[in-house]
Design a protein around this motif. Structure first.
Motif, PDB file in Angstrom:
ATOM      1  N   LEU A 149       0.850  -1.193   0.000  1.00  0.00           N
ATOM      2  CA  LEU A 149       0.000   0.000   0.000  1.00  0.00           C
ATOM      3  C   LEU A 149       0.882   1.237   0.000  1.00  0.00           C
ATOM      4  CD1 LEU A 149      -2.147  -1.466   2.854  1.00  0.00           C
ATOM      5  CD2 LEU A 149      -3.052  -1.003   0.575  1.00  0.00           C
ATOM      6  N   PHE A 150       0.433   2.256  -0.719  1.00  0.00           N
ATOM      7  CA  PHE A 150       1.162   3.533  -0.701  1.00  0.00           C
ATOM      8  C   PHE A 150       0.259   4.628  -0.150  1.00  0.00           C
ATOM      9  CE2 PHE A 150       3.782   1.582  -4.124  1.00  0.00           C
ATOM     10  CZ  PHE A 150       5.006   1.766  -3.523  1.00  0.00           C
ATOM     11  N   GLY A 151       0.871   5.747   0.164  1.00  0.00           N
ATOM     12  CA  GLY A 151       0.115   6.920   0.596  1.00  0.00           C
ATOM     13  C   GLY A 151      -0.773   6.639   1.793  1.00  0.00           C
TER      14      GLY A 151
ATOM     15  N   ARG B 141      -3.619   1.125  -3.227  1.00  0.00           N
ATOM     16  CA  ARG B 141      -3.187  -0.264  -3.133  1.00  0.00           C
ATOM     17  C   ARG B 141      -2.464  -0.610  -4.421  1.00  0.00           C
ATOM     18  NH1 ARG B 141      -3.480  -5.129  -0.897  1.00  0.00           N
ATOM     19  NH2 ARG B 141      -4.599  -4.552   0.996  1.00  0.00           N
ATOM     20  N   ALA B 142      -1.150  -0.848  -4.306  1.00  0.00           N
ATOM     21  CA  ALA B 142      -0.359  -1.132  -5.501  1.00  0.00           C
ATOM     22  C   ALA B 142      -0.344  -2.625  -5.814  1.00  0.00           C
ATOM     23  CB  ALA B 142       1.064  -0.616  -5.328  1.00  0.00           C
ATOM     24  N   LEU B 143      -0.311  -3.462  -4.775  1.00  0.00           N
ATOM     25  CA  LEU B 143      -0.236  -4.907  -5.008  1.00  0.00           C
ATOM     26  C   LEU B 143      -1.180  -5.614  -4.041  1.00  0.00           C
ATOM     27  CD1 LEU B 143       3.626  -5.425  -5.200  1.00  0.00           C
ATOM     28  CD2 LEU B 143       2.035  -5.598  -7.106  1.00  0.00           C
TER      29      LEU B 143
ATOM     30  N   GLY C 137       2.735  -6.797 -17.771  1.00  0.00           N
ATOM     31  CA  GLY C 137       1.417  -6.282 -17.426  1.00  0.00           C
ATOM     32  C   GLY C 137       1.304  -4.829 -17.786  1.00  0.00           C
ATOM     33  N   PRO C 138       0.075  -4.339 -17.863  1.00  0.00           N
ATOM     34  CA  PRO C 138      -0.121  -2.945 -18.253  1.00  0.00           C
ATOM     35  C   PRO C 138       0.493  -1.969 -17.245  1.00  0.00           C
ATOM     36  CG  PRO C 138      -2.215  -3.967 -17.648  1.00  0.00           C
ATOM     37  CD  PRO C 138      -1.197  -5.043 -17.637  1.00  0.00           C
ATOM     38  N   SER C 139       0.611  -0.746 -17.677  1.00  0.00           N
ATOM     39  CA  SER C 139       1.220   0.283 -16.838  1.00  0.00           C
ATOM     40  C   SER C 139       0.467   0.422 -15.514  1.00  0.00           C
ATOM     41  CB  SER C 139       1.180   1.608 -17.597  1.00  0.00           C
ATOM     42  OG  SER C 139       1.970   2.545 -16.926  1.00  0.00           O
ATOM     43  N   GLY C 140       1.231   0.557 -14.439  1.00  0.00           N
ATOM     44  CA  GLY C 140       0.609   0.789 -13.134  1.00  0.00           C
ATOM     45  C   GLY C 140       0.178  -0.475 -12.407  1.00  0.00           C
ATOM     46  N   CYS C 141       0.574  -1.657 -12.917  1.00  0.00           N
ATOM     47  CA  CYS C 141       0.132  -2.870 -12.251  1.00  0.00           C
ATOM     48  C   CYS C 141       1.120  -3.315 -11.179  1.00  0.00           C
ATOM     49  CB  CYS C 141      -0.122  -3.978 -13.255  1.00  0.00           C
ATOM     50  SG  CYS C 141       1.360  -4.523 -14.075  1.00  0.00           S
ATOM     51  N   GLY C 142       2.148  -2.521 -10.927  1.00  0.00           N
ATOM     52  CA  GLY C 142       3.017  -2.802  -9.790  1.00  0.00           C
ATOM     53  C   GLY C 142       4.281  -3.580 -10.111  1.00  0.00           C
ATOM     54  N   LYS C 143       4.737  -3.538 -11.356  1.00  0.00           N
ATOM     55  CA  LYS C 143       5.932  -4.300 -11.720  1.00  0.00           C
ATOM     56  C   LYS C 143       7.171  -3.724 -11.052  1.00  0.00           C
ATOM     57  CE  LYS C 143       5.205  -3.489 -16.154  1.00  0.00           C
ATOM     58  NZ  LYS C 143       3.980  -2.691 -16.111  1.00  0.00           N
ATOM     59  N   THR C 144       7.322  -2.403 -11.177  1.00  0.00           N
ATOM     60  CA  THR C 144       8.469  -1.764 -10.539  1.00  0.00           C
ATOM     61  C   THR C 144       8.420  -1.950  -9.031  1.00  0.00           C
ATOM     62  OG1 THR C 144       8.589  -0.131 -12.310  1.00  0.00           O
ATOM     63  CG2 THR C 144       9.665   0.445 -10.242  1.00  0.00           C
ATOM     64  N   THR C 145       7.223  -1.825  -8.486  1.00  0.00           N
ATOM     65  CA  THR C 145       7.059  -2.003  -7.045  1.00  0.00           C
ATOM     66  C   THR C 145       7.528  -3.395  -6.618  1.00  0.00           C
ATOM     67  OG1 THR C 145       5.166  -0.525  -7.171  1.00  0.00           O
ATOM     68  CG2 THR C 145       5.403  -1.824  -5.170  1.00  0.00           C
ATOM     69  N   LEU C 146       7.181  -4.412  -7.414  1.00  0.00           N
ATOM     70  CA  LEU C 146       7.620  -5.780  -7.092  1.00  0.00           C
ATOM     71  C   LEU C 146       9.145  -5.891  -7.095  1.00  0.00           C
ATOM     72  CD1 LEU C 146       5.119  -8.179  -8.867  1.00  0.00           C
ATOM     73  CD2 LEU C 146       5.843  -8.267  -6.478  1.00  0.00           C
TER      74      LEU C 146
ATOM     75  N   ASP D 230      14.415  -3.617 -14.824  1.00  0.00           N
ATOM     76  CA  ASP D 230      13.156  -2.888 -14.941  1.00  0.00           C
ATOM     77  C   ASP D 230      13.048  -2.224 -16.307  1.00  0.00           C
ATOM     78  OD1 ASP D 230      10.789  -1.643 -14.535  1.00  0.00           O
ATOM     79  OD2 ASP D 230      11.453  -0.377 -12.876  1.00  0.00           O
ATOM     80  N   GLU D 231      12.366  -2.864 -17.226  1.00  0.00           N
ATOM     81  CA  GLU D 231      12.233  -2.357 -18.598  1.00  0.00           C
ATOM     82  C   GLU D 231      13.550  -1.800 -19.112  1.00  0.00           C
ATOM     83  OE1 GLU D 231       8.735  -0.063 -19.364  1.00  0.00           O
ATOM     84  OE2 GLU D 231       7.853  -0.620 -17.450  1.00  0.00           O
ATOM     85  N   PRO D 232      14.604  -2.614 -19.085  1.00  0.00           N
ATOM     86  CA  PRO D 232      15.929  -2.062 -19.388  1.00  0.00           C
ATOM     87  C   PRO D 232      16.077  -1.597 -20.824  1.00  0.00           C
ATOM     88  CG  PRO D 232      16.026  -4.448 -19.260  1.00  0.00           C
ATOM     89  CD  PRO D 232      14.654  -4.061 -18.827  1.00  0.00           C
TER      90      PRO D 232
ATOM     91  N   THR E 253       8.862  -6.056 -18.296  1.00  0.00           N
ATOM     92  CA  THR E 253       8.687  -5.480 -19.630  1.00  0.00           C
ATOM     93  C   THR E 253       7.213  -5.259 -19.938  1.00  0.00           C
ATOM     94  OG1 THR E 253       9.110  -5.783 -21.976  1.00  0.00           O
ATOM     95  CG2 THR E 253       8.726  -7.767 -20.701  1.00  0.00           C
ATOM     96  N   HIS E 254       6.983  -4.355 -20.895  1.00  0.00           N
ATOM     97  CA  HIS E 254       5.637  -4.148 -21.436  1.00  0.00           C
ATOM     98  C   HIS E 254       5.415  -4.993 -22.665  1.00  0.00           C
ATOM     99  CE1 HIS E 254       5.262   0.003 -19.559  1.00  0.00           C
ATOM    100  NE2 HIS E 254       4.210  -0.664 -19.185  1.00  0.00           N
ATOM    101  N   ASP E 255       6.536  -5.520 -23.162  1.00  0.00           N
ATOM    102  CA  ASP E 255       6.554  -6.055 -24.513  1.00  0.00           C
ATOM    103  C   ASP E 255       6.357  -7.571 -24.455  1.00  0.00           C
ATOM    104  OD1 ASP E 255       7.366  -7.007 -26.991  1.00  0.00           O
ATOM    105  OD2 ASP E 255       8.767  -5.353 -27.293  1.00  0.00           O
TER     106      ASP E 255
END
Ligand SMILES: Nc1ncnc2c1ncn2[C@@H]1O[C@H](COP(=O)(O)OP(=O)(O)OP(=O)(O)O)[C@@H](O)[C@H]1O
Ligand SMILES: [Mg+2]
Lengths: 277, 275
Positions: free
Chosen positions: B14-16, B21-23, B40-49, B158-160, B191-193
């Motif tokens: 959780l943030f803020g 709720r990010a994950l 997964g699509p943008s904002g689904c918490g990949k970076t957070t993971l 992370d999406e290198p 990745t998004h790809d």
């Protein structure tokens, strides 16, 4: 056909040729700028003569009188002595503010709780016109060199403090996270990431501080026990010796310019990695 | 079965102050030497993971272990970011030496290893250049070299390649596969790809957004050494990518259904009042 593939494409230039062209262009630009500057300077001197002729020597001294006064003041040691006194105040005051300001700024910028507590105080003190402290400084430190050094310190301290603090507090968060991801601890992060990232901001704080130090020195010398270049300025001004007055102003100008140029140079040297080639 | 290298169980973040709720309830394992992608699509918490696995942030719910311990930034983990994140005041080699110094290598060794790694990514001649003198693709390679230099057991990416042009991206993908074949560290690749994920990984974790959670975990049963026998023209590859796209379209439809639901409410209560 084969002949054509061997030969360089038409219009290709060698590196040396390009370099020579670039050098030539820069040279031409340099000459033009310098020429314009000299013309402007001559214009200023000429207008001094005009003002002197139309409004009298109290309004504007003749440039050759200023030159004569300069030579006299330099050769009898008056100027050198005054310059020495001023430099003593300036250098000590500036060094003191540089050390305390950047250390204080590092603490403010590096530890959020400290900056949150001290923020209103720093703001209040920074917003107070420096001149307001002069009577207090006189009461506490007297009228001589120590008091003048304190005045200069007081004037230059805040720009250095604030620039250092904001530089460190606003250090690139992505780079800080990169450091953390590779296992850097707080002190390592501070010295290897935050401080270098803040260096340009710290240096511009120092440059502003140095410029303010020059102003502070002259104010101290005018308002406290008269000494140094500021004292000489007051002396000449009070007696309406405008040629002598201008001779001192020129030295102050040169001093300020030299200090700023020196710090600019240092900034450029230290920030060499920023310069795109 | 081998012990998992990384284990996530019912992870929620959780943030803020709990407002975002990010994950939610994310569980998966990463085996030693495995190449796994998070898609997964943008904002689904990949970076957070990735940040959770790296130990940069801790989840409010569930548990995470890396090699049996609570994750902590350190010698076993290394991250490659979306932007290269090089220290601009250090030379290319200096940037790699920075990471090596954090691992406690001594000075002479640092330089040598940095040069060796730069050789591996084809940038040996640029060791003493500053990052701004390099192109984006070259900078990204330095970021990769820096992460490889510390010989991590887990490489987080992370999406290198997202910010790079198609050609550079393709070259770096192949280099990454070869590097992984040689060293066999575990790689968690975001990745998004979809094509990139199928081409590179052994397993794909497909995430769906709001809140980020697992949609499906897909095994990629394609032969290895994919840089030699490019699988992207094979029917197996097409089947996998079609399957993943179907899931993503299904997600989008769910999203639309939600929007429609929102549309049922009076607009005023959703939009901010003007001025
Ligand atoms: N530091 C933070 N503070 C508040 N919210 C955050 C923070 N970091 C991430 N979030 C939220 O968590 C969610 C997931 O973010 P995250 O960056 O992990 O997504 P992502 O899958 O990496 O997206 P993208 O593909 O766009 O990079 C987003 O809704 C984001 O707003
Ligand atoms: Mg992301």
């Amino acid at each position: 056909m084969s002949e054509e593939t061997v030969r360089a494409a038409p219009g290709t230039v060698s590196v040396a040729e390009l370099e020579a062209r670039g050098r030539k262009r820069r040279q031409r630009e340099g000459t033009l700028v310098l020429g314009a500057q000299i013309l402007l300077g001559l214009g200023l001197i000429a207008s001094m003569y005009v003002l002197n002729a139309t409004s009298g020597k109290l309004f504007m001294p003749r440039p050759d009188d200023v030159l004569a006064q300069s030579i006299k003041l330099w050769s009898d040691g008056t100027m050198l002595k005054a310059l020495g006194e001023s430099l003593t105040v300036l250098v000590f005051g500036f060094l003191l503010s540089a050390v305390t300001g950047s250390l204080g700024g590092a603490i403010l910028g590096g530890f959020r709780p400290v900056s949150r507590v001290l923020d209103p105080y720093v703001n209040a003190l920074n917003s107070t016109p420096g001149a307001a402290f002069i009577p207090l400084i006189i009461v506490w430190f007297g009228l001589y060199t120590e008091a003048k050094v304190v005045l200069v310190w007081n004037a230059a301290f805040f720009p250095i403090l604030i620039n250092t603090a904001s530089g460190i507090a606003n250090a690139d968060r992505e780079l800080v996270e990169m450091g953390r991801a590779f296992g850097a601890r707080r002190t390592t992060l501070f010295w290897n990431v935050m401080l270098p990232d803040a260096l340009p901001s710290i240096l511009s704080g120092l440059r502003i501080g140095a410029a303010i130090s020059t102003v502070g020195t002259v104010i101290a010398e005018l308002t406290m026990a008269q000494s140094g270049l500021g004292g000489l300025l007051a002396q000449a001004g009070n007696r309406f010796q405008m040629d002598k007055y201008f001779a001192v102003v020129i030295v102050l100008m040169a001093l300020g310019t030299a200090i700023t140029a020196g710090l600019r140079f240092a900034e450029r040297r230290i920030g060499a990695w920023r310069v795109t080639t | 079965m081998t012990e998992p290298l990384i284990a996530l169980q019912h992870v929620g973040k959780l943030f803020g102050d709990g407002l975002v709720r990010a994950l939610s309830d994310v569980s998966f394992d990463v085996r030693p030497g495995e190449f796994i992608s998070l898609v997964g699509p943008s904002g689904c918490g990949k970076t957070t993971l990735l940040r959770i696995i790296n130990g940069l942030i801790t989840p409010e719910e569930g548990s995470v272990t890396v090699m049996g311990r609570k994750p902590e930034p350190g010698p076993d983990l290394a991250m490659v970011f979306q932007s290269a994140r090089l220290l601009p005041w250090r030379t290319v080699s200096g940037n790699i030496e920075f990471a090596l110094a954090l691992r406690g290598h001594d000075k002479a060794e640092r330089r040598q290893r940095a040069l060796a790694l730069l050789g591996a990514v084809g940038l040996r001649d640029f060791a003493d250049a500053f990052p701004h003198q390099l192109s984006g693709g070259m900078q990204q390679r330095v970021g990769l070299a820096r992460a490889l230099a510390v010989e991590p057991k887990v490489l987080l990416m992370d999406e290198p390649f997202a910010a790079l042009d198609a050609m550079t991206r393709e070259v770096l993908r192949r280099e990454l596969l070869q590097m992984w074949a040689r060293r066999r560290m575990a790689i968690v690749f975001v990745t998004h790809d979809i094509d990139e994920a199928v081409y590179l990984s052994q397993r794909i974790v497909l995430l769906r957004p709001r809140p980020g959670r697992i949609d499906e975990v897909v095994d990629v049963d394609l032969p290895e050494q994919r840089w030699e026998d490019d699988p992207r023209a094979t029917p197996a590859f097409a089947a996998l990518r079609n399957h993943l796209w179907d899931r993503i379209h299904a997600m989008a439809r769910d999203g639309e259904a939600l929007e429609e639901l929102a549309g049922a409410f009076p607009i005023e209560s959703i939009e901010k009042p003007e001025r």
